[in-house]
Design a protein around this motif. Structure first.
Motif, short mmCIF file in Angstrom:
data_model
loop_
_atom_site.label_atom_id
_atom_site.label_comp_id
_atom_site.label_asym_id
_atom_site.label_seq_id
_atom_site.Cartn_x
_atom_site.Cartn_y
_atom_site.Cartn_z
N ALA A 106 1.09 -0.91 -0.10
CA ALA A 106 -0.39 -0.01 -0.22
C ALA A 106 0.87 1.09 0.04
O ALA A 106 1.67 1.11 0.43
N SER A 107 0.86 2.07 -0.89
CA SER A 107 1.51 3.56 -1.46
C SER A 107 0.65 4.44 -1.38
O SER A 107 -0.95 4.59 -2.06
N CYS A 108 1.08 5.52 -1.46
CA CYS A 108 0.62 6.75 -1.40
C CYS A 108 1.25 7.67 -2.74
O CYS A 108 2.53 7.41 -2.75
N ILE A 109 0.42 8.51 -3.00
CA ILE A 109 1.23 9.88 -4.26
C ILE A 109 1.67 11.10 -3.00
O ILE A 109 0.43 11.30 -2.26
N ALA A 113 0.58 21.98 -4.72
CA ALA A 113 0.13 23.32 -5.23
C ALA A 113 0.65 24.25 -5.14
O ALA A 113 0.91 24.92 -3.40
N PRO A 114 0.59 25.04 -6.16
CA PRO A 114 1.56 27.18 -5.03
C PRO A 114 0.72 27.63 -4.08
O PRO A 114 -0.36 27.23 -4.47
N LEU A 115 1.32 28.23 -3.33
CA LEU A 115 0.60 29.12 -2.60
C LEU A 115 1.16 30.29 -1.83
O LEU A 115 2.31 30.72 -1.16
N GLY A 116 1.40 31.25 -3.51
CA GLY A 116 2.01 32.10 -3.02
C GLY A 116 3.37 32.28 -2.72
O GLY A 116 4.01 31.65 -3.66
N GLN A 117 3.86 33.20 -2.38
CA GLN A 117 5.48 33.20 -2.11
C GLN A 117 5.85 33.94 -1.02
O GLN A 117 5.26 34.16 0.40
N ASP A 118 7.29 33.54 -0.71
CA ASP A 118 7.39 33.65 0.97
C ASP A 118 8.09 35.46 1.18
O ASP A 118 7.58 35.92 0.06
N ALA A 119 9.00 35.50 2.18
CA ALA A 119 9.47 36.78 2.38
C ALA A 119 10.87 36.86 1.40
O ALA A 119 10.64 38.27 1.01
N GLU A 120 10.66 35.99 1.06
CA GLU A 120 12.62 36.53 -0.65
C GLU A 120 11.26 36.24 -1.86
O GLU A 120 12.63 36.12 -2.29
N GLY A 121 10.39 36.01 -1.67
CA GLY A 121 9.59 36.19 -2.98
C GLY A 121 9.75 34.85 -3.78
O GLY A 121 10.09 34.73 -4.91
N LYS A 122 10.68 33.73 -3.04
CA LYS A 122 10.25 32.05 -3.44
C LYS A 122 9.22 31.65 -3.35
O LYS A 122 8.40 32.58 -2.79
N PRO A 123 8.29 30.88 -4.42
CA PRO A 123 6.86 30.35 -4.55
C PRO A 123 7.01 29.93 -3.18
O PRO A 123 8.06 28.41 -2.52
N LYS A 124 5.72 29.73 -2.74
CA LYS A 124 5.40 28.54 -1.31
C LYS A 124 4.15 27.67 -2.24
O LYS A 124 3.72 28.30 -3.08
N PHE A 125 4.11 26.09 -1.48
CA PHE A 125 3.67 25.09 -1.56
C PHE A 125 2.97 24.49 -0.84
O PHE A 125 3.27 24.72 0.25
N VAL A 126 2.26 24.44 -0.43
CA VAL A 126 0.93 23.07 -0.44
C VAL A 126 1.30 22.09 -0.74
O VAL A 126 1.09 21.71 -1.66
N VAL A 127 1.80 21.15 0.29
CA VAL A 127 1.79 18.95 0.11
C VAL A 127 0.52 18.45 0.41
O VAL A 127 0.57 18.96 2.40
N ARG A 128 0.07 17.77 -0.26
CA ARG A 128 -0.51 16.73 0.94
C ARG A 128 -0.63 15.55 0.04
O ARG A 128 -0.44 15.20 -0.70
N PRO A 129 -0.93 14.36 1.23
CA PRO A 129 -0.73 13.51 0.31
C PRO A 129 -1.75 12.56 0.37
O PRO A 129 -2.78 13.21 0.83
N TYR A 130 -2.21 11.41 -0.54
CA TYR A 130 -3.57 10.89 -1.02
C TYR A 130 -3.13 9.52 -1.67
O TYR A 130 -1.75 9.05 -2.49
N THR A 131 -4.18 8.45 -1.72
CA THR A 131 -4.04 7.60 -2.55
C THR A 131 -4.80 7.32 -3.15
O THR A 131 -6.43 7.27 -3.45
N PRO A 132 -4.34 6.82 -4.52
CA PRO A 132 -5.50 6.80 -6.04
C PRO A 132 -6.34 5.87 -5.45
O PRO A 132 -5.40 4.55 -4.96
N ILE A 133 -7.21 5.23 -5.48
CA ILE A 133 -8.04 3.83 -5.69
C ILE A 133 -8.97 3.66 -6.68
O ILE A 133 -8.88 2.16 -7.32
N SER A 134 -7.60 3.68 -7.93
CA SER A 134 -7.58 3.32 -9.37
C SER A 134 -6.92 2.12 -9.24
O SER A 134 -6.06 1.87 -8.25
N ASP A 135 -6.84 1.06 -10.59
CA ASP A 135 -5.84 0.60 -10.42
C ASP A 135 -5.16 0.50 -10.56
O ASP A 135 -4.12 0.90 -11.69
#
Length: 323
Positions: A106-109, A113-135
């Motif tokens: 059993a594994s996930c991915i 997704a982009p979430l604006g920029q940090d104080a230094e102007g670098k891109p910020k991201f939100v990261v979440r795990p999900y388990t595909p239900i397809s074969d």
């Protein structure tokens, strides 16, 4: 969406009802069964075996023909969406039709997704795990079942996507390495969208005629309407005597015939296999449920100690796995 789901029905005999957001009227979306993954063999025993060398070569060839990359974020295009319940949607992403996703049981991915920029102007991201239900054996697509929360940064991002948009994905991230018949009896406790890794394991077991594992699932939700994939689960249980399912809801309706309230020690004792070296209990759900049932993971995301209802019922760390 209905058209999307009809396509799913062609790939598997298990029907699923939902409402499509698709603009493609001829597209049909089936929730594919998860393929069984054969157990590994000992390298020390087989290191000189020609069949093992052939197996290694086959695995290497397959790894080169998979869409996922554990070290690199890959863009996957949204093909279509389907509404499953009032707050849950199915998302189908496409890729090279000659490739498999490259997912183990059993594994996930990981998704980001982009979430604006940090104080230094670098891109910020939100990261979440999900388990595909397809074969995992399916080529060219994978399906995610996602509950959309009002304040959920990633789930709201998914809800905003339209066909043709892309999501960055990395993986697979192995959770529990399942091998056929690794335990005589597997018990499962799931809450809400925590059903996804359970379904992955369930379908791996049921798809393999050589896997004799008994499976008992306790599935908790807020109301009967919140039970995800219930029709699919019921058909699986009806057609496979080694799968038993017990549903419980916080807010039962007048005609509800399952359990009422949170999962209790009594439900665990009556519905799951007793503590044993041949028993494994899998748990996945929201933090509050995890704390009550098994205890949460440790701060470093290792399994941590078992507490809560499972500890009271006599299960040890070796008998419990927290997704």
């Amino acid at each position: 969406m209905a058209a999307l789901l009809r396509r799913f029905a062609r790939a598997t005999p298990i029907p699923f009802a939902a409402q499509s957001n698709s603009s493609h009227s001829n597209l049909r979306l089936p929730f594919a069964a998860i393929a069984a993954i054969s157990g590994g063999v000992s390298f020390l025993y087989y290191h000189s075996s020609p069949s093992f060398v052939h197996s290694q070569q086959t695995e290497q060839e397959e790894s080169r023909n998979t869409a996922l990359n554990p070290d690199k974020w890959i863009e996957f295009k949204l093909q279509d969406t389907a509404r499953v319940s009032h707050n849950t949607q199915l998302f189908r992403f496409s890729f090279d039709p000659t490739q498999k996703l490259g997912l183990d049981i059993a594994s996930c991915i990981l998704t980001r997704a982009p979430l604006g920029q940090d104080a230094e102007g670098k891109p910020k991201f939100v990261v979440r795990p999900y388990t595909p239900i397809s074969d995992p054996e399916s080529k060219g697509y994978f399906d995610l079942l996602i509950k959309v929360y009002p304040e959920g940064k990633m789930s709201q991002h998914f809800a905003s996507l339209k066909p043709g948009d892309v999501v960055e994905v990395k993986g697979p991230n192995e959770k529990l390495r399942y091998t056929p018949n690794m335990k005589k009896h597997i018990g499962m406790i799931a809450g809400g969208s925590g059903i996804t890794p359970m379904l992955q394991v369930i379908e791996a077991i049921l798809k393999n005629p050589d896997d004799k594992t008994q499976v008992s699932l306790l599935y908790a939700n807020v109301s009967p309407d919140d039970i995800l994939l219930k029709q699919k689960l019921d058909i699986l249980a009806t057609s496979h005597p080694n799968l038993k399912i017990f549903y419980t809801v916080d807010n039962p309706t007048k005609n509800w015939r399952g359990g009422a309230g949170y999962i209790s020690k009594d439900m665990v004792v009556k519905g799951l296999p007793a503590p044993s070296d041949d028993t494994l209990i899998l748990v996945c759900g929201p933090p509050g449920m995890m704390k009550q049932i098994s205890g949460e993971k440790a701060k470093d995301w290792t399994q941590g100690e078992v507490s809560g209802i499972l500890k009271e019922a006599g299960y040890t760390e070796q008998m419990v796995y927290k997704f």
